[in-house]
Design a protein around this motif. Sequence first.
Motif, short mmCIF file in Angstrom:
data_model
loop_
_atom_site.label_atom_id
_atom_site.label_comp_id
_atom_site.label_asym_id
_atom_site.label_seq_id
_atom_site.Cartn_x
_atom_site.Cartn_y
_atom_site.Cartn_z
N VAL A 169 0.84 -1.20 0.00
CA VAL A 169 0.00 0.00 0.00
C VAL A 169 0.87 1.25 0.00
O VAL A 169 0.60 2.22 -0.73
N GLN A 170 1.93 1.26 0.80
CA GLN A 170 2.84 2.41 0.85
C GLN A 170 3.49 2.65 -0.50
O GLN A 170 3.58 3.80 -0.97
N ASN A 171 3.96 1.57 -1.15
CA ASN A 171 4.56 1.71 -2.47
C ASN A 171 3.60 2.40 -3.44
O ASN A 171 4.00 3.28 -4.22
N ALA A 172 2.34 1.96 -3.39
CA ALA A 172 1.35 2.51 -4.32
C ALA A 172 1.04 3.97 -4.00
O ALA A 172 1.06 4.83 -4.89
N MET A 173 0.79 4.27 -2.74
CA MET A 173 0.38 5.63 -2.36
C MET A 173 1.50 6.64 -2.61
O MET A 173 1.22 7.80 -2.96
N GLU A 174 2.73 6.22 -2.44
CA GLU A 174 3.85 7.15 -2.66
C GLU A 174 4.00 7.57 -4.12
O GLU A 174 4.63 8.58 -4.40
N GLN A 175 3.41 6.82 -5.02
CA GLN A 175 3.52 7.14 -6.45
C GLN A 175 2.34 7.93 -6.98
O GLN A 175 2.36 8.36 -8.15
N VAL A 176 1.32 8.14 -6.17
CA VAL A 176 0.13 8.86 -6.64
C VAL A 176 0.53 10.26 -7.11
O VAL A 176 1.24 11.00 -6.41
N GLY A 177 0.10 10.61 -8.30
CA GLY A 177 0.44 11.91 -8.88
C GLY A 177 1.58 11.85 -9.87
O GLY A 177 1.76 12.79 -10.66
N ALA A 178 2.37 10.80 -9.85
CA ALA A 178 3.46 10.66 -10.82
C ALA A 178 2.87 10.54 -12.21
O ALA A 178 1.87 9.84 -12.42
N LYS A 179 3.49 11.20 -13.18
CA LYS A 179 2.95 11.16 -14.53
C LYS A 179 4.06 11.33 -15.57
O LYS A 179 5.17 11.77 -15.26
#
Length: 273
Positions: A169-179
Amino acid sequence: MGNQVEKLTHLSYAEVPTADPNGFDPEDDCPRIGVSYIFSNDDDDQDDSLEGTEREPKEEDNQYDKGNELECAVYYREDCVYERSLKLIEMGTQSPENLLNKCKPGDLIEFVANGQYPHWVVYVGDFQVVHLHRAEVMNNFLTDASQGRRGRIVNDLYKFRPLNPDVVVQNAMEQVGAKDRELNWRNSECFAAWCKFGKREFKIGGEIRIGKQPYRMKVQLSEKKSHVLEFQSLEDLIMEKRRNDQTGRVAVLQELSNHLNSTDDLKNHQDYS
């Protein structure tokens, strides 16, 4: 193909070296097909917008036929690292609403529909998922991310050791907004699998494409026949596997059959020349 890249996108089976229906050349006893997808991404989504849209998905857009799925297994050297078995296919899929009752944080979900690339998401709790959508890592409600497609929990498709659910979950949430150029993954499957297993092989350029191809994808043609494709990186193999998923079992088997028949005709002609 060796180490040369003749095209930067998919090569049809008719354009690459191949072998007999079991994937082996009688002369050198090794798989022959390898496709490189450097600088190529698949387009695994239906719509640009996931939230606030009034568009109602057409029923025919999201139909799913489990009979049109391919059985396949992926090997790294001698180890099986991925398997989509007939048993998994026969289990079928569930509606997004039913999935919400079964998902736990850190689970991987695959949404499927006829003629579409599978879309993978990471369930992070509170009815929400994180996923790579249209060149951006987004946090959406599971039902929005599904876009009306049916899905299934796919934690066990890849055979790598999973990370602790909290870390996933941490791995996923830390990438939110990357584009765009910030992204390190070619598609939603690579992103979700990286979150789950933390392996660099799922990232763009995570492996150097030199030397002998260590990855093999075994596609089951029938109960007794299979075809083997060989790749230099897991990234390339996933791209080809997803193309097969989007094309569907019937079309892939027809494509392979046509090519194998044409190869046999060529060999027979050479034998008589």
